[in-house]
Design an enzyme around this catalytic site. Structure first.
Site, PDB file in Angstrom:
ATOM      1  N   LEU A 159       0.626  -1.321  -0.123  1.00  0.00           N
ATOM      2  CA  LEU A 159       0.046   0.039   0.070  1.00  0.00           C
ATOM      3  C   LEU A 159       1.074   1.464   0.039  1.00  0.00           C
ATOM      4  O   LEU A 159       1.731   1.288   0.904  1.00  0.00           O
ATOM      5  CB  LEU A 159      -0.553  -0.592   1.404  1.00  0.00           C
ATOM      6  CG  LEU A 159      -2.103   1.002   1.269  1.00  0.00           C
ATOM      7  CD1 LEU A 159      -3.110   0.195   0.253  1.00  0.00           C
ATOM      8  CD2 LEU A 159      -2.727   0.247   2.763  1.00  0.00           C
ATOM      9  N   HIS A 160       0.984   2.474  -0.739  1.00  0.00           N
ATOM     10  CA  HIS A 160       1.813   3.427  -0.904  1.00  0.00           C
ATOM     11  C   HIS A 160       1.082   4.638  -1.275  1.00  0.00           C
ATOM     12  O   HIS A 160       1.605   5.227  -1.154  1.00  0.00           O
ATOM     13  CB  HIS A 160       2.629   2.707  -1.705  1.00  0.00           C
ATOM     14  CG  HIS A 160       2.708   2.749  -3.153  1.00  0.00           C
ATOM     15  ND1 HIS A 160       2.021   1.775  -3.800  1.00  0.00           N
ATOM     16  CD2 HIS A 160       3.066   3.302  -3.994  1.00  0.00           C
ATOM     17  CE1 HIS A 160       2.424   1.700  -5.273  1.00  0.00           C
ATOM     18  NE2 HIS A 160       2.779   2.959  -5.696  1.00  0.00           N
ATOM     19  N   ARG A 161       0.014   3.854  -2.063  1.00  0.00           N
ATOM     20  CA  ARG A 161      -0.300   5.262  -2.780  1.00  0.00           C
ATOM     21  C   ARG A 161      -1.506   6.253  -2.187  1.00  0.00           C
ATOM     22  O   ARG A 161      -1.630   6.056  -1.434  1.00  0.00           O
ATOM     23  CB  ARG A 161      -1.482   4.766  -4.249  1.00  0.00           C
ATOM     24  CG  ARG A 161      -1.058   4.309  -5.621  1.00  0.00           C
ATOM     25  CD  ARG A 161      -2.039   3.451  -6.733  1.00  0.00           C
ATOM     26  NE  ARG A 161      -1.390   3.065  -7.508  1.00  0.00           N
ATOM     27  CZ  ARG A 161      -0.245   3.574  -8.608  1.00  0.00           C
ATOM     28  NH1 ARG A 161      -0.320   5.016  -9.015  1.00  0.00           N
ATOM     29  NH2 ARG A 161       0.495   2.639  -9.601  1.00  0.00           N
ATOM     30  N   ASP A 250      -1.862  -1.782  -4.586  1.00  0.00           N
ATOM     31  CA  ASP A 250      -2.715  -0.789  -5.080  1.00  0.00           C
ATOM     32  C   ASP A 250      -1.122  -0.257  -6.048  1.00  0.00           C
ATOM     33  O   ASP A 250      -1.405   0.388  -6.990  1.00  0.00           O
ATOM     34  CB  ASP A 250      -2.869   0.359  -3.914  1.00  0.00           C
ATOM     35  CG  ASP A 250      -1.657   0.734  -3.479  1.00  0.00           C
ATOM     36  OD1 ASP A 250      -0.586   0.723  -3.857  1.00  0.00           O
ATOM     37  OD2 ASP A 250      -1.952   2.029  -2.492  1.00  0.00           O
TER      38      ASP A 250
END
Length: 311
Positions: A159-161, A250
């Site tokens: 998860l990074h966006r 993501d």
């Protein structure tokens, strides 16, 4: 070092910053490099800020640009990456695509066919090259997921966006869904620094178990929990992902990698620039709706229908 890549000849040393600050700093520093080196061609890859910044700098200096991974489109201009892709493609003289969908996107935007070259996916080339070395990784043992030749059932999360980690409501929804899902199998979460910062900021840190040091093996086998760990190197992450029951992400690249590996992938986004992973691969879009995430994950884990053809 793991991949035996040579050190770069030039490091711009930009660091983090806002979209505009980072892009501007890259342009200033890269222009100096171009003026000093006088390159015949600038090759840019992907859709990050350096892709756009270097392409724009080169184009303004009259240096031809080649774009690797050209033509990918999510058709969502709220994503910074989508803007980077579009501008870079329209500045490039050579557009190297990974799929026919990308060719069609470029032609539809008026880019001449003679500039478009369907060459395949270099990221998947890398995956295939390093899958053997990744098989020698000890990451499953370090995480107490492998014992006496038996591998426990687990999920992997990335998860990074900004659209997921910068909005407290969205991030809370995702974490809530994953906490519930973790009652069925442990979720291993290599946490991006940005995501970790926001998880702490939005008071969600207590909902995961975070292990900050993997220099020593974890003694207790992950149970019904989200196990947060520091970011992994390429080989360790490939080894972990290859044995997962399901991957939630993501990331655009992970969507493609799971398709090649035949691992079910649930993408925590409303759209994707890699639609071939939906039509032919193992990917499904679940956005950040807790009920859809939970329902789809349980369906996949129970052996529900998932396409497994490698494009």
């Amino acid at each position: 070092r793991q991949l035996k890549l040579p050190a770069p000849h030039v490091c711009l040393g930009i660091g983090s910053g806002t979209q505009a600050v980072q892009t501007g700093r890259i342009m200033i520093e890269f222009e100096r490099v171009c003026l000093r080196q006088d390159p015949d061609l600038v090759v840019v890859v992907g859709d990050v800020n350096s892709t756009l910044a270097c392409a724009l700098t080169a184009a303004k200096l009259g240096i031809p640009v080649a774009h690797v991974e050209a033509g990918l489109r999510s058709h969502d201009r709220s994503m910074p990456e989508e803007l980077n892709r579009i501008v870079t493609d329209h500045l490039s003289e050579f557009l190297f695509t990974t799929c026919r969908d990308a060719d069609n996107n470029l032609v539809g935007e008026g880019i001449p066919r003679e500039k478009i070259h369907f060459v395949g996916n270099v990221m998947i080339d890398a995956l295939k090259k390093y899958r053997g070395p990744a098989g020698r990784s000890k990451i499953l043992n370090k995480l107490a997921l492998a014992e006496n030749g038996t591998i426990a059932k687990f999920a992997v999360l990335t998860l990074h966006r900004p659209s997921n980690v910068d909005d407290p409501e969205v991030l809370s929804q995702i974490v809530s869904a994953l906490v519930e899902l973790s009652s069925h199998l442990p979720i291993i979460f290599p946490i991006h620094p940005r995501a970790l910062k926001q998880i702490k900021r939005f008071h969600l840190y207590e909902r995961i178990r975070y292990v900050s040091d993997l220099s020593r093996s974890i003694r207790e086998k992950p149970q019904q929990e989200i196990l947060g760990i520091p970011p992994l190197g390429y080989l360790d992450f490939l080894a972990l992902m290859s044995k997962a029951a399901v991957v939630l992400t993501d990331s655009g690249g992970v969507q493609e990698e799971t398709t090649i590996l035949g691992i079910p992938c649930l993408t925590l986004r409303a759209n994707t620039e890699r639609p071939i992973t939906l039509t032919e691969g193992t990917n499904r879009l679940v956005s950040h709706d807790p009920e859809i995430i939970r329902k789809t994950a349980l369906e996949v884990m129970s052996g529900g229908k998932t396409k497994k053809k490698a494009p």
